[in-house]
Design an enzyme around this catalytic site. Structure first.
Site, PDB file in Angstrom:
ATOM      1  CG  ASP A  27     -11.109  15.195  16.864  1.00  0.00           C
ATOM      2  OD1 ASP A  27     -11.020  14.207  17.629  1.00  0.00           O
ATOM      3  OD2 ASP A  27     -11.604  15.120  15.729  1.00  0.00           O
ATOM      4  N   GLY A  30      -6.840  10.267  20.402  1.00  0.00           N
ATOM      5  CA  GLY A  30      -6.789   8.814  20.211  1.00  0.00           C
ATOM      6  C   GLY A  30      -5.842   8.444  19.082  1.00  0.00           C
ATOM      7  NE  ARG A  31      -8.166  10.953  14.641  1.00  0.00           N
ATOM      8  CZ  ARG A  31      -8.723  12.045  14.137  1.00  0.00           C
ATOM      9  NH1 ARG A  31      -8.483  12.376  12.894  1.00  0.00           N
ATOM     10  NH2 ARG A  31      -9.504  12.791  14.877  1.00  0.00           N
ATOM     11  CD1 TRP A  32       0.046  13.257  18.993  1.00  0.00           C
ATOM     12  CD2 TRP A  32      -0.019  12.003  20.855  1.00  0.00           C
ATOM     13  NE1 TRP A  32       1.181  13.524  19.726  1.00  0.00           N
ATOM     14  CE2 TRP A  32       1.171  12.769  20.864  1.00  0.00           C
ATOM     15  CE3 TRP A  32      -0.292  11.154  21.924  1.00  0.00           C
ATOM     16  CZ2 TRP A  32       2.085  12.694  21.908  1.00  0.00           C
ATOM     17  CZ3 TRP A  32       0.630  11.072  22.955  1.00  0.00           C
ATOM     18  CH2 TRP A  32       1.806  11.827  22.944  1.00  0.00           C
ATOM     19  CG  ASN A  75     -16.838  12.567  24.114  1.00  0.00           C
ATOM     20  OD1 ASN A  75     -16.350  13.662  24.374  1.00  0.00           O
ATOM     21  ND2 ASN A  75     -16.787  12.046  22.881  1.00  0.00           N
ATOM     22  NE  ARG A 201     -17.207  14.425  12.778  1.00  0.00           N
ATOM     23  CZ  ARG A 201     -16.391  13.634  12.078  1.00  0.00           C
ATOM     24  NH1 ARG A 201     -16.376  13.704  10.761  1.00  0.00           N
ATOM     25  NH2 ARG A 201     -15.593  12.780  12.686  1.00  0.00           N
ATOM     26  CD  GLU A 214     -14.983  33.785   8.732  1.00  0.00           C
ATOM     27  OE1 GLU A 214     -14.605  32.928   7.920  1.00  0.00           O
ATOM     28  OE2 GLU A 214     -15.906  34.595   8.502  1.00  0.00           O
TER      29      GLU A 214
HETATM   30  C1  FPP Z   1     -11.286  13.937  21.193  1.00  0.00           C
HETATM   31  O1  FPP Z   1     -10.218  13.161  20.702  1.00  0.00           O
HETATM   32  C2  FPP Z   1     -10.918  14.447  22.503  1.00  0.00           C
HETATM   33  C3  FPP Z   1     -11.612  14.199  23.636  1.00  0.00           C
HETATM   34  C4  FPP Z   1     -12.838  13.398  23.670  1.00  0.00           C
HETATM   35  C5  FPP Z   1     -11.144  14.738  24.911  1.00  0.00           C
HETATM   36  C6  FPP Z   1     -10.466  16.068  24.822  1.00  0.00           C
HETATM   37  C7  FPP Z   1      -9.943  16.477  26.123  1.00  0.00           C
HETATM   38  C8  FPP Z   1      -8.734  17.017  26.320  1.00  0.00           C
HETATM   39  C9  FPP Z   1      -7.789  17.295  25.238  1.00  0.00           C
HETATM   40  C10 FPP Z   1      -8.260  17.437  27.661  1.00  0.00           C
HETATM   41  C11 FPP Z   1      -9.388  18.064  28.396  1.00  0.00           C
HETATM   42  C12 FPP Z   1      -8.982  18.748  29.575  1.00  0.00           C
HETATM   43  C13 FPP Z   1      -9.873  19.189  30.464  1.00  0.00           C
HETATM   44  C14 FPP Z   1      -9.435  20.058  31.545  1.00  0.00           C
HETATM   45  C15 FPP Z   1     -11.302  18.838  30.380  1.00  0.00           C
HETATM   46  P1  FPP Z   1     -10.524  11.662  20.314  1.00  0.00           P
HETATM   47  O2  FPP Z   1     -10.304  10.818  21.529  1.00  0.00           O
HETATM   48  O3  FPP Z   1     -11.886  11.558  19.719  1.00  0.00           O
HETATM   49  O4  FPP Z   1      -9.412  11.410  19.256  1.00  0.00           O
HETATM   50  P2  FPP Z   1      -9.536  10.492  17.970  1.00  0.00           P
HETATM   51  O5  FPP Z   1     -10.606  11.113  17.098  1.00  0.00           O
HETATM   52  O6  FPP Z   1      -8.183  10.592  17.356  1.00  0.00           O
HETATM   53  O7  FPP Z   1      -9.875   9.124  18.451  1.00  0.00           O
END
Ligand code: FPP
Length: 256
Positions: A27, A30-32, A75, A201, A214
């Protein structure tokens, strides 16, 4: 383990205190991206790099199974352009990494519903599984189009169908039978579930399987995640007292 080995692995917990199976909610992409004034897709692409670092670090730290949450059933509610980007991530990852995973003995499993995914993506996921099915060094589960409640409901429906068809009896149902009907049936339960990004969560991830896991929450965004963060999570895990509902052995005498 010899003391010399422990000191040469600073931050790595000793044997017995290491989790066999670590699961990660990746997670914070998006913030990154937002922090850097970048579009969200670049955060997801940086997330793939963090996945690569974590898959490489995990076996070195004594972990045998890694399950990562790549795309949840929830998602789909994101904007279409972001969903398209997320759908492209497995291809991006496997194009660069699958040959190495195959060579290095990593068995890849992709858990989650195939319905809703394009035929091309399903072929890609099935190909990654088939090409690595014989591997035994390390296990990588990628949860993609996965939601734990859906998985549990699907399992219950399949059992009910078997009962209705006379193939099974209701009295056969127990915890082990139910666990065997889940998408994670082939995996041991996670010992440790890690969530970076500061959120605390599970977000519909491994709800049944998490019964005695854990939980460690870390204040780092997933694209910045690396071996040092995994080591910190393992150190926190090693300091926990896992009792599985019993009491600590030191307290057995005091219990009378
Ligand atoms: C949540 O961050 C992340 C995701 C919905 C996607 C995670 C997927 C990857 C890191 C790469 C996956 C690679 C494969 C091979 C499937 P967010 O977008 O919700 O971040 P935010 O909460 O900061 O907005």
């Amino acid at each position: 383990m010899a003391a010399a080995e422990i000191s040469s692995n600073a931050g790595v917990p000793q044997d017995g205190a290491r989790p066999l199976h670590v699961a990660v909610v990746m997670d914070g992409n998006g913030r990154w991206a937002k922090q850097r004034g970048l579009p969200r897709p670049l955060g997801h692409r940086a997330g793939v790099e963090a996945l690569r670092r974590t898959v490489s670090a995990a076996p070195k730290l004594g972990i045998g199974w890694l399950t990562v949450f790549g795309f949840s059933t929830e998602n789909w509610s994101r904007p279409a352009a972001e969903v398209a980007e997320l759908m492209a991530l497995p291809k991006r990852y496997f194009e660069s990494d699958l040959a190495r995973l195959e060579r290095e003995g990593v068995r890849v499993r992709v858990i989650g519903r195939r319905e809703g995914l394009s035929d091309e993506l399903v072929r890609l996921l099935e190909d990654a599984q088939a090409r690595t099915a014989h591997n035994t060094v390390f296990n990588l589960n990628i949860a993609f189009n996965y939601g734990s409640q859906t998985d549990i409901a699907d399992a219950a429906r399949r059992f009910a169908e078997d009962v209705a068809a006379g193939r099974r009896q209701p009295s056969e149902m127990n915890e082990a039978v139910f666990a065997g009907l889940l998408a994670t049936a082939d995996s041991p339960p996670p010992d440790l579930i890690v969530r970076p990004s500061g959120e605390q969560r599970l977000s519909n991830f491994l709800l049944w399987e998490a019964a005695y896991a854990e939980l460690v929450f870390q204040d780092v965004l997933w694209p910045d995640y690396g071996q040092e963060h995994l080591e910190a999570a393992l150190a926190e895990f090693a300091a926990r007292d896992r009792r599985y509902g019993a009491i600590a052995s030191d307290d057995v005498l005091a219990a009378g």
